[in-house]
Design a protein around this motif. Structure first.
Motif, PDB file in Angstrom:
ATOM      1  N   ALA A 197      -0.473 -11.116   0.001  1.00 21.47           N
ATOM      2  CA  ALA A 197      -0.343  -9.346   0.417  1.00 21.47           C
ATOM      3  C   ALA A 197      -0.500  -8.939  -1.039  1.00 21.47           C
ATOM      4  N   ILE A 198       0.086  -9.629  -2.171  1.00 19.87           N
ATOM      5  CA  ILE A 198      -0.174  -9.015  -3.606  1.00 19.87           C
ATOM      6  C   ILE A 198      -1.626  -9.267  -3.911  1.00 19.87           C
ATOM      7  N   LYS A 205       0.847  -1.285   0.119  1.00 21.00           N
ATOM      8  CA  LYS A 205       0.040  -0.122  -0.146  1.00 21.00           C
ATOM      9  C   LYS A 205       0.844   1.197  -0.109  1.00 21.00           C
ATOM     10  N   LEU A 206       2.076   1.310   0.630  1.00 17.46           N
ATOM     11  CA  LEU A 206       2.795   2.382   1.048  1.00 17.46           C
ATOM     12  C   LEU A 206       3.526   2.627  -0.216  1.00 17.46           C
ATOM     13  N   ILE A 207       3.885   1.801  -1.137  1.00 19.50           N
ATOM     14  CA  ILE A 207       4.484   1.961  -2.372  1.00 19.50           C
ATOM     15  C   ILE A 207       3.639   2.261  -3.561  1.00 19.50           C
ATOM     16  N   ILE A 232      -1.013  -8.314  -9.442  1.00 19.98           N
ATOM     17  CA  ILE A 232      -0.956  -9.729 -10.209  1.00 19.98           C
ATOM     18  C   ILE A 232       0.474 -10.362  -9.664  1.00 19.98           C
ATOM     19  N   PRO A 233       0.286 -11.519  -8.856  1.00 19.12           N
ATOM     20  CA  PRO A 233       1.947 -12.037  -8.750  1.00 19.12           C
ATOM     21  C   PRO A 233       2.328 -12.681 -10.050  1.00 19.12           C
ATOM     22  N   GLU A 238       1.758  -5.432 -11.741  1.00 17.97           N
ATOM     23  CA  GLU A 238       2.329  -6.617 -11.471  1.00 17.97           C
ATOM     24  C   GLU A 238       3.419  -6.651 -10.380  1.00 17.97           C
ATOM     25  N   ILE A 239       3.470  -7.649  -9.596  1.00 16.48           N
ATOM     26  CA  ILE A 239       4.685  -7.815  -8.699  1.00 16.48           C
ATOM     27  C   ILE A 239       5.488  -9.143  -8.888  1.00 16.48           C
TER      28      ILE A 239
END
Length: 375
Positions: A89-90, A66-68, A96-97, A75-76
């Motif tokens: 968490a994603i 959330k902070l970033i 999207i993981p 996509e993470i």
């Protein structure tokens, strides 16, 4: 069943008991002075500007994203050889993981080369997980982040005081997240910590941790504030003073605990290095590590063979575990599946042997001798 040698044993004594009693007698048990002290001590230990105590590492990871600024469909890139919370968490952010493979059978951390292959114009961040307390190869990963303007979140749940090039893990990327679950190096039963050198992230994390309120109950009780506003949609992600008090005692023990774990790892490595049918991940590691776990990877193995060996160890009174089943093969993540050859082999062939500071040399010898007989 009761194991002769458990996988893990708490490093607790009367000091933790007394710390809890003292908080109960103070009549302030929710987030308050002990939480603040725990945060300050933890930040000092890691040489980081800010630490925010939270309910667990899962919510620390959620807050970090959330902070970033992670939004829906961003996509993470993340590992699949991790506990599912890293990836959950994603999804809490509806992002999207994108799963990346690990580096090798000897290095179980996320592969910088595969990270680079997975970057697209929708990639916003990378989550690294310092497996077992051993550092990911942060130089190329940070280089990719700079090149593509990506944020880095460090899942350092295994890695209190572990280092990469002399710098504490969790303090290299934008935000670091730690776990104090009951089987971690630092245990408060449940609990976590978010660390950062960004004052902006720190202030926002404190706000989101407690319902988006501009002041907390302890501040109002002490007369520092008589009212509050709610300025963001926050969460109840707070740690209480009972757990923080335990955490403070655990911090006082951590350096001695890690020294003992290092000695135990040395015993394991010296006794198992000649066994040709196994690989000892991170065997040649030179960086300081928390040695959260001691994993081995079986050669020429599969899920069935691994489980058979674990069962035989269990029959001898030795508890083992698997760190971890691969997240990308869980039913809930079937839509995000991608072939990860090394991760999938390791997930089917890894065994976690007992590791804790009270483990004796004789117990290590019993474990290694039994394992050799089975193999």
């Amino acid at each position: 069943m009761m194991y002769k040698i458990p996988l893990f044993d708490l490093n607790f004594d009367s000091r933790e008991e007394q710390a809890v009693i003292d908080v109960l007698r103070s009549k302030w048990i929710s987030t308050g002075p002990k939480t603040i002290e725990f945060e300050e001590r933890f930040a000092k230990l890691l040489n980081v500007e800010h630490a925010v105590a939270v309910a667990n590492c899962t919510v620390a990871l959620h807050l970090a994203l959330k902070l970033i600024g992670i939004k829906s469909n961003d996509e993470i890139i993340c590992p699949a050889l991790t506990f599912v919370a890293t990836v959950n968490a994603i999804r809490y952010c509806n992002a999207i993981p994108v799963f990346a493979d690990i580096s090798s059978l000897e290095n179980l951390t996320i592969s910088p080369e595969d990270i680079e292959r997975k970057i697209t114009d929708r990639t916003k961040a990378i989550i690294v997980m310092h497996y077992g307390g051993f550092a990911c190869n942060m130089n190329p990963i940070m280089g990719l982040a700079r090149k593509h303007n990506l944020k880095i979140v460090e899942d350092a749940c295994h890695a209190p005081l572990s280092e990469f090039n002399g710098k504490k893990l969790g303090t290299i990327g934008d935000i670091g997240c730690f776990s104090f679950f009951s089987n971690k190096n630092i245990s408060t039963g449940e609990g976590g910590m978010l660390v950062t050198n960004s004052s902006e992230y720190y202030n926002e994390a404190k706000l989101l941790r407690s319902h988006g309120m501009t002041s907390m109950s302890y501040e109002r009780a002490k007369g520092h504030s008589s009212e509050y506003d709610v300025i963001e949609l926050g969460f109840n992600y707070r740690m209480d003073d009972l757990r923080a008090a335990i955490g403070i005692i655990q911090l006082q023990k951590i350096k001695e605990d890690l020294t003992k774990r290092e000695q135990i790892r040395h015993e394991y490595v010296s006794q198992l290095s000649a066994v040709e049918s196994i690989i000892i991940p991170f065997k040649d590691n030179k960086e300081f590590s928390s040695n959260y776990i001691f994993p081995i990877v079986l050669k020429d193995s599969n899920f069935k063979k691994r489980n058979m060996i674990r069962e035989q160890l269990s029959q001898k009174g030795i508890q083992t575990s698997v760190h971890y089943p691969s997240v990308h093969k869980f039913s809930i993540y079937k839509d995000f599946y991608t072939k990860l050859s090394i991760t999938e082999y390791v997930a089917d062939s890894i065994i976690t042997l007992p590791m804790y500071s009270k483990l004796s040399k004789d117990e290590v010898s019993f474990i290694t001798t039994t394992l050799k007989e089975i193999l």
